[in-house]
Scaffold this motif. Structure first.
Motif, mmCIF file in Angstrom:
data_model
loop_
_atom_site.group_PDB
_atom_site.id
_atom_site.type_symbol
_atom_site.label_atom_id
_atom_site.label_comp_id
_atom_site.label_asym_id
_atom_site.label_seq_id
_atom_site.Cartn_x
_atom_site.Cartn_y
_atom_site.Cartn_z
ATOM 1 N N ARG A 124 0.833 -1.205 0.000
ATOM 2 C CA ARG A 124 0.000 0.000 0.000
ATOM 3 C C ARG A 124 0.868 1.255 0.000
ATOM 4 N NH1 ARG A 124 -2.262 -0.843 4.579
ATOM 5 N NH2 ARG A 124 -4.020 -2.076 3.801
ATOM 6 N N GLU A 125 1.956 1.223 0.784
ATOM 7 C CA GLU A 125 2.860 2.373 0.836
ATOM 8 C C GLU A 125 3.555 2.576 -0.508
ATOM 9 O OE1 GLU A 125 3.613 4.525 3.548
ATOM 10 O OE2 GLU A 125 1.760 3.645 4.322
ATOM 11 N N ILE A 126 3.989 1.481 -1.128
ATOM 12 C CA ILE A 126 4.668 1.592 -2.424
ATOM 13 C C ILE A 126 3.710 2.137 -3.471
ATOM 14 C CG2 ILE A 126 5.755 0.274 -4.286
ATOM 15 C CD1 ILE A 126 6.897 -1.593 -2.157
ATOM 16 N N GLY A 127 2.460 1.697 -3.428
ATOM 17 C CA GLY A 127 1.467 2.175 -4.386
ATOM 18 C C GLY A 127 1.237 3.670 -4.303
ATOM 19 N N LEU B 246 -4.018 11.606 0.596
ATOM 20 C CA LEU B 246 -4.539 10.740 1.660
ATOM 21 C C LEU B 246 -5.302 9.546 1.095
ATOM 22 C CD1 LEU B 246 -5.681 13.459 4.236
ATOM 23 C CD2 LEU B 246 -3.692 11.948 4.387
ATOM 24 N N GLU B 247 -6.018 9.753 0.006
ATOM 25 C CA GLU B 247 -6.761 8.647 -0.600
ATOM 26 C C GLU B 247 -5.828 7.579 -1.156
ATOM 27 O OE1 GLU B 247 -10.967 10.749 -1.999
ATOM 28 O OE2 GLU B 247 -9.265 10.665 -3.395
ATOM 29 N N ALA B 248 -4.582 7.965 -1.457
ATOM 30 C CA ALA B 248 -3.623 6.996 -1.999
ATOM 31 C C ALA B 248 -3.283 5.907 -0.986
ATOM 32 C CB ALA B 248 -2.336 7.719 -2.425
ATOM 33 N N VAL B 249 -3.446 6.202 0.305
ATOM 34 C CA VAL B 249 -3.205 5.180 1.331
ATOM 35 C C VAL B 249 -4.509 4.821 2.043
ATOM 36 C CG1 VAL B 249 -0.747 5.561 1.743
ATOM 37 C CG2 VAL B 249 -2.407 7.041 2.877
ATOM 38 N N PRO C 108 -5.633 16.030 13.733
ATOM 39 C CA PRO C 108 -5.148 16.719 12.527
ATOM 40 C C PRO C 108 -3.628 16.705 12.399
ATOM 41 C CG PRO C 108 -6.890 17.996 13.574
ATOM 42 C CD PRO C 108 -6.579 16.866 14.509
ATOM 43 N N GLU C 109 -2.914 16.777 13.526
ATOM 44 C CA GLU C 109 -1.453 16.760 13.461
ATOM 45 C C GLU C 109 -0.934 15.459 12.860
ATOM 46 O OE1 GLU C 109 -2.669 19.786 16.357
ATOM 47 O OE2 GLU C 109 -3.232 17.706 16.017
ATOM 48 N N ASP C 110 -1.624 14.358 13.143
ATOM 49 C CA ASP C 110 -1.235 13.072 12.558
ATOM 50 C C ASP C 110 -1.420 13.086 11.039
ATOM 51 O OD1 ASP C 110 -0.720 12.108 15.107
ATOM 52 O OD2 ASP C 110 -2.769 11.388 15.359
ATOM 53 N N LEU C 111 -2.489 13.742 10.595
ATOM 54 C CA LEU C 111 -2.730 13.837 9.152
ATOM 55 C C LEU C 111 -1.684 14.732 8.497
ATOM 56 C CD1 LEU C 111 -6.626 14.179 9.137
ATOM 57 C CD2 LEU C 111 -5.273 12.189 8.450
ATOM 58 N N SER C 112 -1.229 15.768 9.215
ATOM 59 C CA SER C 112 -0.172 16.630 8.677
ATOM 60 C C SER C 112 1.094 15.827 8.440
ATOM 61 C CB SER C 112 0.113 17.779 9.657
ATOM 62 O OG SER C 112 -1.020 18.586 9.835
ATOM 63 N N GLU C 113 1.422 14.976 9.395
ATOM 64 C CA GLU C 113 2.605 14.117 9.242
ATOM 65 C C GLU C 113 2.425 13.171 8.058
ATOM 66 O OE1 GLU C 113 5.085 10.678 11.700
ATOM 67 O OE2 GLU C 113 3.385 11.696 12.633
ATOM 68 N N GLU C 114 1.202 12.658 7.892
ATOM 69 C CA GLU C 114 0.918 11.730 6.799
ATOM 70 C C GLU C 114 1.106 12.424 5.450
ATOM 71 O OE1 GLU C 114 -0.041 7.706 6.154
ATOM 72 O OE2 GLU C 114 0.479 8.850 7.945
ATOM 73 N N VAL C 115 0.595 13.637 5.341
ATOM 74 C CA VAL C 115 0.727 14.388 4.089
ATOM 75 C C VAL C 115 2.194 14.712 3.821
ATOM 76 C CG1 VAL C 115 0.201 16.588 2.967
ATOM 77 C CG2 VAL C 115 -1.597 15.347 4.192
#
Length: 812
Positions: free
Chosen positions: A177-180, A436-439, A465-472
């Motif tokens: 999923r991460e590679i995709g 975000l939709e990519a994962v 939201p801070e977790d999503l910032s890190e994800e982005v």
């Protein structure tokens, strides 16, 4: 965690080079520690052409073969395979090759015939399961071609060091999923078929045989189970063994191997019970309670605590929940009915159990970090589908899925402006949504700068939201974030003046050949008595420790001297009798009961022993009061503290110092501290027999005396001239009083540069109660060279002033 690239390709199409994948994974937060080629062990395995086969003269079951390995000469190899024949192409391990199992090929003799290599079977090379004969390579291969090249054997294995907050990547699907998310174009993971094969489902329902009861839903929110009949336990098919070996696992049997395979594929740990060993067909999930001991699959007994979560049958525990199964219900060669467990356990509970029992398994590693609570049934179906085929088994109708505490989806309102401010980016809401939709995050744009994000159940690390910032940030690329600097220049804060002074004192003392001592803040409660302190002395206000580490350390120190005297004693006991050391530290004065003591920082020093060692050029001379005084004067001179005075002490105020060989150090009206010779009674109290000289000063007072600015003065252009004055005064008059009198005159007369004592004499012919003191006065002018006539009147006035002020006489 090890990940095979060929296995990953079952879930996602990857055309990137291994090095590029490694870099992308690392930058996305999945640090790749190592990259290895799985088939490197085949480097010295080549395709060989069998040219000649003869019967071994000394063995019926061996053949002597001549093989072509692409070199000038044919190799003779003794072979025991029944299927070897002339003209066939086979894998040949050359001398020096190391086969799986750490078997090194050497040149040798078999029954008297030389053998220079080994013709290999597929099993020996871990390329096939057939071990009955050597591998027969079909095709027009050229002799000497490396086997990897001939069979196109390539696979890269990544070793990934995952942080504890990413349990979703403890699976092949998670890594895929991460590679995709960073392939171009982005790809979704192709999931395996989680449905059960219709032709393998029997007529009997699991509910007729098994029952699951969860007594502690806080520790086990979900427990799924399936049942298989007519199971045949045997070695796993080669494809399954090959997959497990590619990531470093050892195959055991088809049932256990499938549970491991599904765990690696999905991240969901599974456990298989021999259902015939499950009493009354019941699974009860509860705490250990009164159960005290449990034997696990590795035949080790473990002591249980009452709060450990256990999987029990109708009579007894059969597994440590989330950690390891029990020996009493393990899969054996005679097992025919298998109950497969797929559950979600509380991560904290599993972590505590694993730590207390000292068991670390692949299952506990995943459970204690948090798995997908919504993934238990899919993993269960996947495992039962594979078992039905690999074990020739029949699946019971339906499954058990006890789910008392259902998972609640996490929804987060994400302000894209706040995210951009936090990251220093300028991403639009649509771009963030796509990232975000990519994962597999759900993302719905509810406003121009607002997204409603639904966190997938397998991402247990995202909650705000801070977790999503890190994800982005990690998915968009940390390297894409532009470096920015603060608009206001950064200014370093000045160090605390006390810290600077402390460092300066250390430099000065080490420059004087003193060693720093570091003693405990705790001292013996008798220290005040050993110093002969009076009952009213402030140093007796010691703070008593409630739980001292020893009887010798029961109070907080109110002076640094006890610690230095103890250090002196320890060194002398080791035959080190010449010592110079100092200490900077806190002392403590007790206040009211229940309140913290008052702290003061002090610096203290001690010298003892000899000024210099005895040798052919010097005699053995002990240190004295003036050695220490000289060091103290050096401290204040280096710190540029002027007007330092040494005055006699009262023995009543400082009973630990010897009368007549001690002084109070002042500057103006400020008392800095004391120095002097330790009294003989105090030395005796500490078990010491040689003299010691000490000083103890207050650091805060010294700090207050430091100059705020330093003025530079040019070097003198003209030479100085000096004259001596000798006077006879009462024994009670000190040198400091006389020099102070000269300094008063010097304030008016600029020609006086300095004055110092250079000789003192008492005894015949000087009258009793009197002493002769000689001083040298140094004169200098800044505009000319002085002559006798320039200072004669001034020197006479100084002499007369001293005679009048101290009722002194001139020597006869």
């Amino acid at each position: 965690m090890k990940v095979s690239l060929s296995w990953l390709k079952n879930y996602i199409c990857v055309d990137m080079a291994a090095a590029e994948i490694s870099d992308e994974l690392t930058m996305a937060g999945l640090e790749v520690d190592a990259v290895e080629q799985r088939y490197d062990y085949l480097d010295q395995i080549v395709v060989a052409k069998v040219v000649e086969v003869k019967q071994h003269p000394n063995a019926d079951k061996l053949s002597v073969c001549k093989v072509d390995v692409g070199k000038e000469d044919l190799l003779q190899i003794v072979c025991g395979a029944p299927n070897v024949r002339q003209g066939m192409s086979v894998p040949c391990a050359l001398v020096g090759a190391v086969l799986p199992g750490d078997m090194k090929i050497k040149k040798g003799k078999l029954r008297g015939e030389v053998s220079r290599g080994m013709l290999c079977s597929g099993s020996e090379l871990r390329l096939a399961s057939d071990a009955s004969g050597i591998m027969d390579l079909k095709g027009g291969f050229v002799a000497g071609t490396p086997l990897k090249e001939a069979m196109n054997l390539t696979d890269t294995v990544f070793e990934i060091d995952l942080t504890p907050n990413r349990p979703d990547c403890l699976s092949l699907i998670g890594v895929a999923r991460e590679i995709g998310a960073f392939t171009d174009p982005k790809q979704n993971v192709v999931l395996p078929d989680f449905s059960l094969p219709e032709d393998k489902i029997g007529n009997e329902s699991i509910h007729e045989y098994a029952k699951v009861e969860i007594l502690d839903p806080d520790l086990c929110p979900r427990y799924s189970a399936g049942l298989l009949f007519d199971v045949i336990v045997k070695p796993s098919p080669f494809w399954l063994q090959e997959k497990l070996e590619s990531v470093g696992l050892t195959p055991i049997n088809n049932v256990v191997d499938i549970t491991n395979f599904v765990m690696l594929e999905t991240g969901q740990p599974l456990h298989a019970f021999d259902f015939d060993e499950v009493a009354r067909g019941k699974i009860i999930v509860r705490r250990a309670g009164g159960d005290t001991c449990f034997k696990t699959l590795d035949s080790k007994d473990h002591k249980l605590s009452s709060d450990m979560l256990m999987i029990c049958d109708g009579d007894r525990p059969v597994a440590l929940a989330g950690v390891m199964g029990g020996e009493n219900s393990e899969i054996s060669d005679t097992t025919t009915r298998v109950l497969v467990e797929s559950a979600y356990f509380n991560p904290v509970s599993v972590r505590k159990t694993a730590k207390k029992t000292g068991i670390a398994t692949d299952a506990s590693h995943r459970f204690e970090r948090g798995i997908d609570p919504e993934g238990t049934v899919n993993a269960l179906n996947r495992a039962m589908s594979l078992m039905a085929v690999a074990c020739d088994a029949t699946i019971a109708k339906e499954i058990i899925d006890e789910y008392p505490k259902k998972h609640t989806s996490v929804n987060i309102d994400l302000d894209t402006n706040a995210l951009n401010t936090r990251l220093g980016t300028d991403l639009k809401a649509g771009e963030i949504k796509e990232i975000l939709e990519a994962v597999e995050f759900g993302a719905e744009q509810t406003d121009e700068n607002l997204l409603k994000i639904t966190v997938p159940s397998f991402r247990v690390d995202v909650a705000r939201p801070e977790d999503l910032s890190e994800e982005v940030a990690r998915l968009w690329g940390y390297n894409n974030i532009q470096t920015s600097y603060p608009q206001v220049p950064a200014k370093g804060r000045s160090l605390n003046p006390t810290i600077v002074l402390r460092k300066k004192i250390r430099q000065i003392m080490t420059g004087f050949s003193f060693f720093e001592a570091i003693n405990y803040n705790f001292v013996n409660e008798k220290s005040c008595d050993w110093l002969n302190l009076s009952k009213t002395d402030k140093k007796r206000d010691v703070e008593t420790i409630l739980n001292p580490i020893s009887d010798q350390m029961s109070v907080l120190r109110s002076s640094l001297l006890p610690g230095l005297l103890e250090t002196m004693k320890k060194n002398i006991s080791q035959q080190e009798d010449t010592l110079n050391f100092f200490e900077i530290g806190k002392i403590f004065y007790a206040t009211q009961k229940g309140e913290l003591p008052v702290e003061q920082e002090k610096v203290a020093g001690l010298i003892t022993g000899n000024r210099c060692d005895q040798s052919w050029y010097s005699k053995k001379v002990g240190v004295d009061f003036f050695d220490l005084k000289g060091a103290v004067q050096g401290i204040f001179s280096t710190l540029m503290i002027t007007d330092v005075q040494f005055e006699k002490t009262s023995h009543d105020d400082y009973p630990y110092l010897k009368k007549g060989e001690s002084a109070v150090v002042k500057s103006g009206l400020s008392i800095i501290g004391t120095l002097g010779k330790i009294d003989g009674k105090v030395l005796k109290n500490y078990g010491l027999k040689q003299d010691a000289f000490v000083f103890e000063f207050d650091v805060k007072t010294i700090e207050g005396l430091l100059p705020h600015a330093v003025t530079a003065v040019s070097l003198p252009r003209f030479p100085s001239i000096s004259r001596d004055i000798t006077i006879i005064v009462d024994s009670s008059v000190t040198a400091g009083q006389i020099t102070d009198q000269v300094e008063l005159i010097a304030q008016k007369e600029k020609l006086i540069e300095s004055v110092f004592l250079f000789d003192v004499f008492e005894g015949n012919p000087v009258a009793e109660g009197k002493k002769s003191m000689s001083f040298r006065v140094v004169y200098r002018a800044d505009n000319k060279t002085l002559k006798e006539k320039n200072i004669k009147k001034l020197h006479t006035r100084i002499s007369q002033s001293l005679l009048n002020e101290f009722l002194a006489d001139l020597p006869e």
